[in-house]
Design a protein around this motif. Structure first.
Motif, PDB file in Angstrom:
ATOM      1  N   CYS A 118     -10.667   1.312   7.535  1.00 31.88           N
ATOM      2  CA  CYS A 118     -10.161   2.506   6.874  1.00 31.88           C
ATOM      3  C   CYS A 118      -8.967   3.083   7.622  1.00 31.88           C
ATOM      4  O   CYS A 118      -8.980   3.173   8.849  1.00 31.88           O
ATOM      5  N   THR A 119      -7.971   3.503   6.886  1.00 24.47           N
ATOM      6  CA  THR A 119      -6.807   4.148   7.463  1.00 24.47           C
ATOM      7  C   THR A 119      -6.269   5.178   6.488  1.00 24.47           C
ATOM      8  O   THR A 119      -6.353   5.002   5.278  1.00 24.47           O
ATOM      9  N   PHE A 120      -5.698   6.245   7.019  1.00 23.44           N
ATOM     10  CA  PHE A 120      -5.045   7.263   6.200  1.00 23.44           C
ATOM     11  C   PHE A 120      -3.529   7.130   6.282  1.00 23.44           C
ATOM     12  O   PHE A 120      -2.796   8.060   5.964  1.00 23.44           O
ATOM     13  N   TYR A 121      -3.079   5.965   6.715  1.00 22.73           N
ATOM     14  CA  TYR A 121      -1.651   5.689   6.740  1.00 22.73           C
ATOM     15  C   TYR A 121      -1.211   5.319   5.331  1.00 22.73           C
ATOM     16  O   TYR A 121      -1.621   4.286   4.791  1.00 22.73           O
ATOM     17  N   THR A 122      -0.382   6.149   4.698  1.00 19.60           N
ATOM     18  CA  THR A 122      -0.019   5.932   3.300  1.00 19.60           C
ATOM     19  C   THR A 122       0.700   4.601   3.093  1.00 19.60           C
ATOM     20  O   THR A 122       0.551   3.964   2.050  1.00 19.60           O
ATOM     21  N   GLY A 123       1.462   4.181   4.101  1.00 17.75           N
ATOM     22  CA  GLY A 123       2.215   2.933   3.977  1.00 17.75           C
ATOM     23  C   GLY A 123       1.360   1.694   3.922  1.00 17.75           C
ATOM     24  O   GLY A 123       1.862   0.605   3.604  1.00 17.75           O
ATOM     25  N   ALA A 124       0.067   1.834   4.215  1.00 21.81           N
ATOM     26  CA  ALA A 124      -0.825   0.674   4.203  1.00 21.81           C
ATOM     27  C   ALA A 124      -1.237   0.277   2.797  1.00 21.81           C
ATOM     28  O   ALA A 124      -1.726  -0.834   2.582  1.00 21.81           O
ATOM     29  N   TYR A 125      -1.056   1.165   1.830  1.00 21.55           N
ATOM     30  CA  TYR A 125      -1.591   0.932   0.485  1.00 21.55           C
ATOM     31  C   TYR A 125      -0.473   0.548  -0.481  1.00 21.55           C
ATOM     32  O   TYR A 125       0.568   1.204  -0.552  1.00 21.55           O
ATOM     33  N   ARG A 126      -0.716  -0.506  -1.233  1.00 24.30           N
ATOM     34  CA  ARG A 126       0.298  -1.015  -2.152  1.00 24.30           C
ATOM     35  C   ARG A 126      -0.006  -0.693  -3.613  1.00 24.30           C
ATOM     36  O   ARG A 126       0.835  -0.953  -4.476  1.00 24.30           O
ATOM     37  N   ASN A 127      -1.162  -0.137  -3.865  1.00 24.79           N
ATOM     38  CA  ASN A 127      -1.552   0.162  -5.245  1.00 24.79           C
ATOM     39  C   ASN A 127      -2.063   1.593  -5.309  1.00 24.79           C
ATOM     40  O   ASN A 127      -3.045   1.930  -4.639  1.00 24.79           O
ATOM     41  N   TRP A 128      -1.398   2.408  -6.113  1.00 22.67           N
ATOM     42  CA  TRP A 128      -1.727   3.827  -6.209  1.00 22.67           C
ATOM     43  C   TRP A 128      -2.019   4.216  -7.648  1.00 22.67           C
ATOM     44  O   TRP A 128      -1.337   3.754  -8.577  1.00 22.67           O
ATOM     45  N   GLY A 129      -2.994   5.094  -7.818  1.00 19.01           N
ATOM     46  CA  GLY A 129      -3.226   5.700  -9.117  1.00 19.01           C
ATOM     47  C   GLY A 129      -2.177   6.765  -9.391  1.00 19.01           C
ATOM     48  O   GLY A 129      -1.398   7.142  -8.502  1.00 19.01           O
ATOM     49  N   GLN A 130      -2.176   7.297 -10.602  1.00 19.36           N
ATOM     50  CA  GLN A 130      -1.112   8.209 -11.019  1.00 19.36           C
ATOM     51  C   GLN A 130      -1.337   9.638 -10.541  1.00 19.36           C
ATOM     52  O   GLN A 130      -0.437  10.441 -10.610  1.00 19.36           O
ATOM     53  N   GLY A 131      -2.503   9.972 -10.059  1.00 17.70           N
ATOM     54  CA  GLY A 131      -2.775  11.318  -9.567  1.00 17.70           C
ATOM     55  C   GLY A 131      -3.439  12.192 -10.616  1.00 17.70           C
ATOM     56  O   GLY A 131      -3.200  12.065 -11.812  1.00 17.70           O
ATOM     57  N   THR A 132      -4.291  13.076 -10.128  1.00 17.11           N
ATOM     58  CA  THR A 132      -4.954  14.050 -10.981  1.00 17.11           C
ATOM     59  C   THR A 132      -4.931  15.402 -10.279  1.00 17.11           C
ATOM     60  O   THR A 132      -5.194  15.498  -9.078  1.00 17.11           O
ATOM     61  N   GLN A 133      -4.575  16.440 -11.016  1.00 20.42           N
ATOM     62  CA  GLN A 133      -4.388  17.770 -10.426  1.00 20.42           C
ATOM     63  C   GLN A 133      -5.725  18.471 -10.241  1.00 20.42           C
ATOM     64  O   GLN A 133      -6.532  18.552 -11.176  1.00 20.42           O
ATOM     65  N   VAL A 134      -5.934  18.994  -9.055  1.00 15.83           N
ATOM     66  CA  VAL A 134      -7.085  19.840  -8.757  1.00 15.83           C
ATOM     67  C   VAL A 134      -6.568  21.208  -8.355  1.00 15.83           C
ATOM     68  O   VAL A 134      -5.762  21.321  -7.419  1.00 15.83           O
ATOM     69  N   THR A 135      -7.005  22.233  -9.063  1.00 15.89           N
ATOM     70  CA  THR A 135      -6.600  23.604  -8.765  1.00 15.89           C
ATOM     71  C   THR A 135      -7.846  24.442  -8.526  1.00 15.89           C
ATOM     72  O   THR A 135      -8.724  24.510  -9.391  1.00 15.89           O
ATOM     73  N   VAL A 136      -7.908  25.045  -7.348  1.00 17.62           N
ATOM     74  CA  VAL A 136      -9.040  25.894  -6.990  1.00 17.62           C
ATOM     75  C   VAL A 136      -8.536  27.327  -6.910  1.00 17.62           C
ATOM     76  O   VAL A 136      -7.762  27.673  -6.014  1.00 17.62           O
TER      77      VAL A 136
END
Length: 124
Positions: free
Chosen positions: A104-122
């Motif tokens: 596991c890594t939180f380095y964004t550059g490690a990932y080549r496939n991304w979803g489009q995103g979903t907005q969360v508003t609290v």
């Protein structure tokens, strides 16, 4: 393989949401699946990561104890259950996969496939 993130919305502080990351192919064929988020004016940050090989989950400290990542291989879907939501959790949430690493890594550059995103508003 396309990743589709969904489940975002508007929720009051203290509320809950469950995000889903579904793939047209086999998301869980990837060893590492992660959720990231990006708030306005801020950098994208790692939230949670799941290693499908050993089932180990990792969380950024600010969400530990409130968020839970899980996977359903039969549905090719990874979930992020978010409880006790706070205004500072407001962001666009992305799922990511296809990392060359087997940890596991939180380095964004490690990932080549991304979803489009979903907005969360609290917000109240």
């Amino acid at each position: 393989v396309q990743l589709q993130a969904s489940g975002g919305g508007l929720v009051q502080p203290g509320g809950s949401l469950r995000l889903s990351c579904a793939a047209s192919g086999s998301t869980l064929g990837y060893d590492i699946i992660s959720w990231f988020r990006q708030a306005p004016g801020k950098e994208r940050e790692g939230v949670s990561c799941l290693s499908s090989s050993d089932g180990e989950a990792h969380y950024t400290p600010s969400v530990k104890g409130r968020f839970t990542i899980s996977g359903d291989k039969s549905k090719n879907t990874v979930y992020l259950q978010m409880n006790s939501l706070k205004p500072e959790d407001t962001a666009v949430y992305y799922c990511a996969a296809d990392s060359p690493y087997d940890f596991c890594t939180f380095y964004t550059g490690a990932y080549r496939n991304w979803g489009q995103g979903t907005q969360v508003t609290v917000s109240s």
